[in-house]
Design a protein around this motif. Structure first.
Motif, PDB file in Angstrom:
ATOM      1  N   LEU A  20     -21.267  55.716 -36.119  1.00 53.95           N
ATOM      2  CA  LEU A  20     -22.212  57.393 -35.431  1.00 53.95           C
ATOM      3  C   LEU A  20     -23.395  56.610 -36.242  1.00 53.95           C
ATOM      4  CD1 LEU A  20     -20.727  61.140 -36.303  1.00 53.95           C
ATOM      5  CD2 LEU A  20     -21.805  59.763 -33.885  1.00 53.95           C
ATOM      6  N   SER A  21     -24.280  56.419 -35.962  1.00 54.55           N
ATOM      7  CA  SER A  21     -25.708  55.533 -36.855  1.00 54.55           C
ATOM      8  C   SER A  21     -26.254  56.779 -38.163  1.00 54.55           C
ATOM      9  CB  SER A  21     -26.872  55.170 -35.854  1.00 54.55           C
ATOM     10  OG  SER A  21     -27.381  56.284 -35.084  1.00 54.55           O
ATOM     11  N   ALA A  22     -26.525  55.726 -38.752  1.00 53.69           N
ATOM     12  CA  ALA A  22     -26.872  56.289 -40.524  1.00 53.69           C
ATOM     13  C   ALA A  22     -25.929  58.171 -40.314  1.00 53.69           C
ATOM     14  CB  ALA A  22     -28.556  57.323 -40.473  1.00 53.69           C
ATOM     15  N   ALA A  23     -24.511  58.210 -40.340  1.00 52.19           N
ATOM     16  CA  ALA A  23     -23.851  59.028 -39.734  1.00 52.19           C
ATOM     17  C   ALA A  23     -23.886  59.979 -41.411  1.00 52.19           C
ATOM     18  CB  ALA A  23     -22.261  58.634 -39.696  1.00 52.19           C
ATOM     19  N   PHE A  24     -24.590  59.369 -42.214  1.00 47.10           N
ATOM     20  CA  PHE A  24     -23.822  60.765 -43.715  1.00 47.10           C
ATOM     21  C   PHE A  24     -25.384  61.376 -43.830  1.00 47.10           C
ATOM     22  CE2 PHE A  24     -20.478  58.269 -44.460  1.00 47.10           C
ATOM     23  CZ  PHE A  24     -19.589  58.707 -45.674  1.00 47.10           C
ATOM     24  N   ARG A  26     -27.412  62.435 -41.115  1.00 49.45           N
ATOM     25  CA  ARG A  26     -26.870  63.500 -40.064  1.00 49.45           C
ATOM     26  C   ARG A  26     -26.553  64.430 -39.972  1.00 49.45           C
ATOM     27  NH1 ARG A  26     -29.607  60.771 -35.016  1.00 49.45           N
ATOM     28  NH2 ARG A  26     -29.969  58.584 -35.851  1.00 49.45           N
ATOM     29  N   VAL A  27     -25.944  64.868 -40.756  1.00 50.10           N
ATOM     30  CA  VAL A  27     -24.974  66.592 -41.898  1.00 50.10           C
ATOM     31  C   VAL A  27     -26.058  67.350 -41.841  1.00 50.10           C
ATOM     32  CG1 VAL A  27     -23.458  67.478 -43.538  1.00 50.10           C
ATOM     33  CG2 VAL A  27     -22.884  65.033 -42.612  1.00 50.10           C
ATOM     34  N   ASP A  28     -26.323  67.844 -41.336  1.00 51.12           N
ATOM     35  CA  ASP A  28     -26.541  69.343 -41.293  1.00 51.12           C
ATOM     36  C   ASP A  28     -25.813  70.423 -42.083  1.00 51.12           C
ATOM     37  OD1 ASP A  28     -27.552  71.963 -39.847  1.00 51.12           O
ATOM     38  OD2 ASP A  28     -28.396  71.127 -38.609  1.00 51.12           O
ATOM     39  N   PHE A  75     -31.078  67.321 -44.778  1.00 55.05           N
ATOM     40  CA  PHE A  75     -29.691  66.823 -43.869  1.00 55.05           C
ATOM     41  C   PHE A  75     -29.628  66.210 -44.519  1.00 55.05           C
ATOM     42  CE2 PHE A  75     -32.495  68.743 -40.268  1.00 55.05           C
ATOM     43  CZ  PHE A  75     -31.190  68.655 -38.978  1.00 55.05           C
ATOM     44  N   GLY A  76     -27.641  65.924 -44.266  1.00 58.76           N
ATOM     45  CA  GLY A  76     -27.585  64.903 -45.400  1.00 58.76           C
ATOM     46  C   GLY A  76     -25.947  64.651 -46.405  1.00 58.76           C
ATOM     47  N   VAL A  77     -25.281  63.983 -47.251  1.00 57.02           N
ATOM     48  CA  VAL A  77     -24.906  64.371 -47.890  1.00 57.02           C
ATOM     49  C   VAL A  77     -24.431  63.226 -49.056  1.00 57.02           C
ATOM     50  CG1 VAL A  77     -23.069  65.903 -47.188  1.00 57.02           C
ATOM     51  CG2 VAL A  77     -22.610  63.066 -46.849  1.00 57.02           C
ATOM     52  N   PRO A  78     -24.765  63.290 -49.734  1.00 55.54           N
ATOM     53  CA  PRO A  78     -25.031  62.028 -50.613  1.00 55.54           C
ATOM     54  C   PRO A  78     -23.617  60.644 -51.017  1.00 55.54           C
ATOM     55  CG  PRO A  78     -25.195  64.175 -51.584  1.00 55.54           C
ATOM     56  CD  PRO A  78     -24.426  64.371 -50.692  1.00 55.54           C
ATOM     57  N   GLN A  79     -24.600  59.910 -50.814  1.00 62.18           N
ATOM     58  CA  GLN A  79     -23.060  58.483 -50.513  1.00 62.18           C
ATOM     59  C   GLN A  79     -22.498  58.211 -51.704  1.00 62.18           C
ATOM     60  OE1 GLN A  79     -24.200  55.928 -46.933  1.00 62.18           O
ATOM     61  NE2 GLN A  79     -25.821  57.252 -46.799  1.00 62.18           N
ATOM     62  N   GLY A  84     -19.035  64.006 -51.117  1.00 62.92           N
ATOM     63  CA  GLY A  84     -20.054  63.721 -50.298  1.00 62.92           C
ATOM     64  C   GLY A  84     -19.124  62.869 -49.054  1.00 62.92           C
ATOM     65  N   PRO A  85     -18.250  61.612 -49.281  1.00 60.88           N
ATOM     66  CA  PRO A  85     -17.951  61.584 -48.664  1.00 60.88           C
ATOM     67  C   PRO A  85     -16.171  62.675 -47.646  1.00 60.88           C
ATOM     68  CG  PRO A  85     -18.306  59.206 -50.099  1.00 60.88           C
ATOM     69  CD  PRO A  85     -18.893  60.620 -51.084  1.00 60.88           C
ATOM     70  N   LEU A  86     -16.284  63.143 -48.371  1.00 62.77           N
ATOM     71  CA  LEU A  86     -15.193  64.035 -48.383  1.00 62.77           C
ATOM     72  C   LEU A  86     -15.620  65.760 -47.626  1.00 62.77           C
ATOM     73  CD1 LEU A  86     -12.602  65.940 -48.703  1.00 62.77           C
ATOM     74  CD2 LEU A  86     -13.532  66.693 -50.474  1.00 62.77           C
ATOM     75  N   LEU A  87     -17.510  65.700 -47.440  1.00 57.02           N
ATOM     76  CA  LEU A  87     -17.898  67.473 -47.339  1.00 57.02           C
ATOM     77  C   LEU A  87     -17.944  66.435 -45.661  1.00 57.02           C
ATOM     78  CD1 LEU A  87     -20.592  67.781 -49.339  1.00 57.02           C
ATOM     79  CD2 LEU A  87     -18.187  69.147 -48.439  1.00 57.02           C
ATOM     80  N   PHE A  88     -18.536  64.777 -45.730  1.00 52.57           N
ATOM     81  CA  PHE A  88     -18.621  64.203 -44.333  1.00 52.57           C
ATOM     82  C   PHE A  88     -17.520  64.383 -43.010  1.00 52.57           C
ATOM     83  CE2 PHE A  88     -18.666  60.647 -41.052  1.00 52.57           C
ATOM     84  CZ  PHE A  88     -18.784  60.900 -40.357  1.00 52.57           C
ATOM     85  N   LEU A  89     -16.392  64.038 -43.878  1.00 54.21           N
ATOM     86  CA  LEU A  89     -14.861  64.599 -42.920  1.00 54.21           C
ATOM     87  C   LEU A  89     -14.846  65.575 -42.793  1.00 54.21           C
ATOM     88  CD1 LEU A  89     -12.148  61.392 -44.868  1.00 54.21           C
ATOM     89  CD2 LEU A  89     -13.701  61.433 -43.178  1.00 54.21           C
ATOM     90  N   LEU A  90     -15.058  66.586 -43.668  1.00 52.82           N
ATOM     91  CA  LEU A  90     -14.605  67.702 -43.713  1.00 52.82           C
ATOM     92  C   LEU A  90     -15.148  67.819 -42.021  1.00 52.82           C
ATOM     93  CD1 LEU A  90     -14.333  69.226 -46.506  1.00 52.82           C
ATOM     94  CD2 LEU A  90     -11.897  68.896 -44.542  1.00 52.82           C
TER      95      LEU A  90
END
Length: 146
Positions: A20-24, A26-28, A75-79, A84-90
């Motif tokens: 997923l390009s720029a995945a972090f 793009r988190v809504d 949009f997005g989570v802080p990398q 941030g990475p935990l929220l992305f995985l959830l």
């Protein structure tokens, strides 16, 4: 004398790589907060804390010694954070439900996902479809909602 594997249980491993390009980025936030509440049961102060963590974020860019105007990040989570990475995985966990429901195996590291499939060896001159079309349709459909 060497023996070759001619059994009927031979399988070929297949691998699909999802990126997923720029995945972090793009988190809504609304979808994430909804999933945290409905799927993981977070509510009250914890959900309010995460909402606060995601809200009122801005960014600007310095290029050639000039600073851009500040823009709001909706949009997005802080990398660079621990959370941030935990929220992305959830946020993306639903993808693994789709993968498992199709009898496939998935693995991810941050925003790179691998999907595995073992397909039986078919002795035929005609190409055989082995990757389930429904899998790619479901995964692509999920990707459009992210």
């Amino acid at each position: 004398m060497a023996r070759t594997n001619t059994g009927v249980n031979r399988k070929h491993p297949l691998l699909a790589l999802l990126d997923l390009s720029a995945a972090f980025d793009r988190v809504d936030h609304d979808i994430l907060l909804s999933r945290l509440q409905s799927r993981y049961g977070l509510d009250g102060a914890v959900l309010a804390w995460i909402r606060s963590f995601l809200s009122d974020r801005t960014q600007r860019v310095c290029f050639g010694g000039r600073l851009s105007a500040e823009i709001a990040l909706i949009f997005g989570v802080p990398q660079g954070s621990v959370l941030g990475p935990l929220l992305f995985l959830l946020y993306t966990a639903e993808l693994f439900d789709i993968i498992a429901s199709l009898g496939l195996t998935g693995h991810s590291h941050a925003d790179d996902t691998q999907v595995y499939l073992s397909a039986p060896v078919v002795e035929s001159q005609q190409p055989q479809p082995v990757w389930p079309n429904v899998s790619s349709d479901l995964i692509v459909g999920w990707g459009r909602t992210v």
